[in-house]
Design an enzyme around this catalytic site. Structure first.
Site, short mmCIF file in Angstrom:
data_model
loop_
_atom_site.label_atom_id
_atom_site.label_comp_id
_atom_site.label_asym_id
_atom_site.label_seq_id
_atom_site.Cartn_x
_atom_site.Cartn_y
_atom_site.Cartn_z
N HIS A 245 1.21 -1.53 0.45
CA HIS A 245 0.02 -0.52 0.08
C HIS A 245 0.88 1.21 0.21
CE1 HIS A 245 -3.26 -3.26 1.89
NE2 HIS A 245 -3.87 -2.14 0.31
N ASN A 246 1.16 1.48 -1.30
CA ASN A 246 2.95 2.38 -1.32
C ASN A 246 1.89 3.63 -2.07
OD1 ASN A 246 3.17 1.36 -3.09
ND2 ASN A 246 5.08 -0.11 -2.53
N HIS A 249 1.13 1.69 -5.14
CA HIS A 249 0.05 1.35 -5.77
C HIS A 249 -1.08 2.55 -6.34
CE1 HIS A 249 -3.55 -0.84 -4.55
NE2 HIS A 249 -4.52 -0.02 -3.61
N HIS A 285 -6.23 7.53 -2.19
CA HIS A 285 -7.49 6.46 -1.47
C HIS A 285 -6.42 5.65 0.07
CE1 HIS A 285 -5.38 3.59 -3.55
NE2 HIS A 285 -6.31 2.22 -2.76
N ASP A 286 -5.46 4.97 -0.46
CA ASP A 286 -4.58 4.81 0.71
C ASP A 286 -3.71 5.38 1.40
OD1 ASP A 286 -6.69 2.40 1.28
OD2 ASP A 286 -4.54 1.40 -0.53
N1 LIG Z 1 -5.77 -12.27 -2.24
C1 LIG Z 1 -5.56 -11.12 -3.16
N2 LIG Z 1 -6.10 -9.83 -2.08
C2 LIG Z 1 -6.57 -8.32 -2.90
C3 LIG Z 1 -6.14 -8.26 -4.64
N3 LIG Z 1 -5.70 -7.72 -5.00
C4 LIG Z 1 -6.33 -6.93 -3.51
N4 LIG Z 1 -6.64 -7.49 -2.62
C5 LIG Z 1 -7.09 -6.95 -2.14
O1 LIG Z 1 -8.27 -6.09 -1.57
C6 LIG Z 1 -7.59 -4.67 -0.71
C7 LIG Z 1 -8.08 -3.97 -1.38
O2 LIG Z 1 -8.59 -2.64 -0.62
P1 LIG Z 1 -6.79 -2.46 0.18
O3 LIG Z 1 -6.03 -1.77 -1.23
O4 LIG Z 1 -6.70 -1.58 1.31
O5 LIG Z 1 -6.17 -4.31 0.10
C8 LIG Z 1 -6.57 -4.55 -0.81
C9 LIG Z 1 -5.90 -6.58 -0.52
O6 LIG Z 1 -6.09 -7.04 0.56
C10 LIG Z 1 -5.46 -9.80 -4.96
O7 LIG Z 1 -4.46 -10.16 -6.57
N5 LIG Z 1 -5.39 -11.39 -4.80
ZN LIG Z 2 -6.14 0.18 -3.05
#
Ligand SMILES: Nc1nc2c(ncn2[C@@H]2O[C@@H]3COP(=O)(O)O[C@H]3[C@H]2O)c(=O)[nH]1
Ligand SMILES: [Zn+2]
Length: 808
Positions: A245-246, A249, A285-286
């Site tokens: 979550h950088n 992303h 968003h993050d």
């Molecule tokens: N297992 C899995 N989880 C994902 C993937 N892409 C997004 N996520 C999850 O979906 C979430 C969406 O919100 P966040 O970005 O906070 O955190 C993300 C991850 O926890 C993926 O390809 N695989």
């Molecule tokens: Zn995100």
């Protein structure tokens, strides 16, 4: 009536008890217990006698001390109650006296000093009675363990960027922010195949700026370019250095939204302002994500969870940070809007950013499905829902990208997941199952996430915006197929290993003296039996490769089986992110724009088009199998020969291969028969604790064949055409157990760090407005890989470095 306090205490190995009168002088009781603590078992009688004399009490020695059912704690608690009962009488008497004096004095203020003294005395007495200083020696207060290294926990949570990095990026962005991005790159930026890896942070900032410019937002909404740059840089600054979550992303999410926007001509459907809100929301968003999700925040009762009452703590925080940044006039890209308009923008951004909480996934998806059949772009509620779905889709869109881009992101995500579950273990918190390195593998994680969360959302959006079918929906389906194949392979491998182990165990049982004797391999290989801890089963990410511990092979096999073979069990072991998040989010918040009013969304399964059991049944019946799966089956038909496949071996093999690949080691080819012999021998020798180092030598000898095989397999996976079958059949001819291991382990957990690779060959292209040379032009190929290969100018040599700008 006389109360006695029974106190049990330990003396040596024994538990003893004694009765005390409540008014026994405390010092005498203390002395007794001190002596008891030091007394050996033989001294205990003496001690009792002494106690009896000293305290004039009846001491009783339990006949059968072993069966004494009381714990010191329980009895001590009884003792406390009794002690308090008796001492409270004194307290009450004192308080009664105080009240009486107060009543008497009420009319004659100020109160005489005597009353205050009396009060202080009462308080002091109560304190003495209630604090552990006075009573803990009797065991009334449990000694709490030292608080966990909370400093360390906090340190784990926040990984801020260093000042020097921020300064460098600021300076570099200032140097390049006037540069012109070439047409080829601008076009590429409008596709999900865009690869952010080769670009420096400041270059990504420039590309974000380009997105605003290409949508013409700066002129449409009077956004001052310097303010936009400041805003973008500030958002960059407020992303942390966490694995997933950088800032990158955030860039990818914004870029996917941007690609979708161009593909479906979003501005024409929902208007420019909504797209501006969406793009800005994606970027924000993050913000300041600590790398630990809401489930952790809530369970650990972190500052954020407390602040936001467990309601989407992170999303609320991201949003709040965004508006803090926008408070600063230099960064406020919305400053030209009047306050009513700003209010609308703010509402829109809050709605979008809060929608990214996965705990609300089903709620939003269900509402969106309801409106999409009769979608009306003039209906604000419909558009709001669409925007929430769009940001969600962009947020989880990695798997819609080409494999070589998506997989490193998955590695990073798992790295972050594992860090969280490790912290949860360390801190004694509930362990988030889909993050637990002991419970998941790459394919199991992706099958669950793509199948139950991602694809249903993408399909719902694809039905409304059909242009997205080819752009992102089909690639996601392909990714699911791919991970299902891997999952199937994993299952087959596991079953096979089990059957071989069982066979061997049986043959040894029947004839313990003759361990299966097999012809010796030319490599003279031997393997050491190595039972695995659960840890070693999970395929490692780049940072987590060394994971094997001692443990029980049996347990490993069984728990893995649970995860992969019983997806419909629906228990906490197999719950996906949405299910777990929904549970963690104790309060439901409505989508504001729902046309159907507020609802309860009890579980993600409702939200999925296929539920867990449907999908798993289909998978088992083979309905969802693809051409490549037939390869697995064909391949497995021959599996009787294959046995070198304990998880320990797989892990060891994978690690070794990875190292060897990195070293660029090239060695001789392999001989299939030899491998099969080796594999049988391996299992045999496993039982005899042979040497670990030999394992490496055999691995080394088989790399070339394995590499070839893997290349072919990759080709077959990446090009889902009829060629698959041909390639796969060809591949079968040269199959070997080690080859299978290679592709198996490679796909499962050990993707090369493509970042470092791509940096080496980092090729990018843009041009300054002063220096648009043909050198800078990317060939207009549609393949990003081809673009990567053919682009040829590094930024170091680029004239854009010398550009001036007015950033910040
Ligand atoms: N297992 C899995 N989880 C994902 C993937 N892409 C997004 N996520 C999850 O979906 C979430 C969406 O919100 P966040 O970005 O906070 O955190 C993300 C991850 O926890 C993926 O390809 N695989
Ligand atoms: Zn995100």
């Amino acid at each position: 009536m006389d109360h006695y306090v029974t106190v049990y205490f330990s003396a040596g190995q024994r538990v003893e008890s004694a009765l005390f009168r409540p008014n026994t002088p405390v010092d005498q009781v203390k002395a007794l217990f001190r002596a008891a603590a030091e007394a050996g078992p033989n001294d205990i009688l003496k001690l009792y006698n002494a106690a009896g004399q000293l305290l004039n009490i009846s001491a009783n020695l339990p006949q059968n001390t072993k069966e004494t059912p009381y714990s010191l704690q329980v009895v001590a608690a009884n003792g406390l109650a009794m002690l308090q009962e008796s001492t409270c009488a004194d307290l009450k008497a004192l308080e009664a006296r105080v009240c009486a004096v107060e009543r008497q004095m009420r009319a004659e203020l100020p109160l005489p000093a005597a009353v205050n003294d009396l009060r202080r005395e009462v308080d002091a007495f109560r304190d003495r009675l209630e604090t552990d200083e006075n009573l803990s020696w009797l065991g009334f207060y449990k000694q709490l363990p030292e608080p966990l290294a909370s400093e360390e926990c906090r340190r784990l949570q926040y990984r801020r960027k260093s000042d020097s990095v921020k300064k460098r990026v600021k300076q570099n962005f200032a140097n390049i922010c006037d540069a012109q991005v070439s047409d080829a790159i601008r076009q590429w930026l409008r596709t999900p195949t865009f690869d952010a890896r080769p670009w420096e942070d400041e270059e990504l900032l420039l590309l974000l700026q380009q997105m605003y410019l290409d949508h013409d937002f700066c002129s449409k909404f009077a956004i001052d370019i310097a303010t936009l740059r400041n805003f973008l840089y500030e958002t960059y600054k407020n992303y942390n250095d966490v694995p997933f979550h950088n800032f990158r992303h955030c860039f990818c999410v914004a870029q996917m939204l941007y690609a979708i926007s161009w593909c479906v001509d979003l501005p024409s459907k929902i208007g420019d302002l909504e797209v501006l809100i969406l793009l800005t929301s994606c970027i924000c968003h993050d913000l300041d994500h600590p790398g630990y999700n809401n489930i952790y925040q809530i369970n650990a009762k972190t500052e954020l969870a407390i602040r936001y009452n467990d309601i989407s703590p992170l999303e609320n925080h991201h949003c709040s940070v965004a508006f803090r940044l926008l408070e600063n006039d230099d960064c406020n890209i919305f400053k030209s809007f009047d306050s009513e308009e700003f209010k609308l923008i703010r509402e829109g951004m809050i709605r979008c950013i809060l929608a990214t909480d996965m705990a609300r996934h089903n709620e939003i998806l269900t509402n969106f499905r309801e409106v999409s059949a009769c979608f009306d772009y003039n209906d604000k509620a419909h558009v709001n829902l669409l925007c929430m779905v769009l940001i969600k889709v962009s947020d989880i869109s990695n798997e819609a990208r080409p494999m070589d881009i998506a997989e490193p992101w998955l590695d990073r995500l798992l790295q972050e997941f594992f860090k969280q579950s490790d912290a949860e273990k360390l801190e004694g918190l509930p362990i988030t199952p889909f993050m637990d390195r002991e419970k998941i593998t790459k394919p199991s994680s992706q099958c669950s996430f793509i199948g139950f969360v991602l694809l249903p959302l993408f399909e719902a959006l694809g039905e409304l915006l059909t242009e997205l079918q080819d752009l992102i929906v089909q690639p996601v389906r392909d990714a699911l197929d791919y991970y299902k194949r891997l999952n199937d392979m994993t299952r087959e491998e596991r079953l096979h290993r089990k059957s071989i182990v069982a066979e061997l165990a049986q043959s040894e049982h029947q004839n313990p003296d003759s361990a299966v004797s097999l012809p010796k391999s030319t490599s003279n290989v031997s393997f050491k039996a190595k039972s695995l801890s659960n840890r070693s089963r999970s395929r490692s990410t780049d940072d987590d490769t060394e994971q094997s511990n001692e443990g029980s092979l049996q347990n490993v096999e069984e728990s893995l089986e649970d995860v992969l073979e019983d997806p419909e069990s629906g228990d906490s072991e197999t719950a996906n992110e949405v299910e777990v998040s929904e549970k963690a989010l104790k309060f439901k918040i409505s989508t504001e724009c729902s046309t159907t009013g507020r609802k309860s969304y009890p579980g993600s399964r409702k939200g999925s088009q296929l539920n867990h059991s449907d999908l798993s049944r289909m998978m088992q019946k083979g309905k969802l199998k693809t051409s490549a799966l037939s390869f697995d089956h064909h391949y497995m038909a021959d599996r009787k020969k294959l046995s070198c496949d304990s998880p320990a071996f797989l892990d060891e093999y994978a690690l070794t291969l990875k190292k060897k690949f990195e070293e660029g080691l090239q060695t001789n080819g392999t001989n299939e028969d030899e491998e099969c012999i080796i594999s049988k021998e391996t299992l045999n020798l496993n039982k005899r604790n042979s040497e670990h180092s030999d394992k490496k030598s055999i691995l080394k000898n088989h790399i070339v064949a394995t590499t070839d095989y893997t290349k072919k397999y990759r080709y077959s996976c990446d090009n889902e055409t009829d060629n698959d079958v041909t390639v796969l059949k060809e591949t079968e001819k040269s199959k070997s157990i080690l080859s299978r291991f290679r592709q198996f382990t490679d796909r499962l957990g050990l993707s090369q760090d493509s970042k470092s690779k791509s940096r080496k060959g980092k090729e990018k292209n843009w041009s300054s407005d002063a220096d648009v040379t043909s050198d800078n032009q990317l060939p207009s190929t549609s393949s990003p890989a081809a673009q990567d290969r053919t682009a040829h100018r590094s930024l170091q040599n680029s004239p854009i470095k010398t550009r001036q700008n007015n950033l910040i």
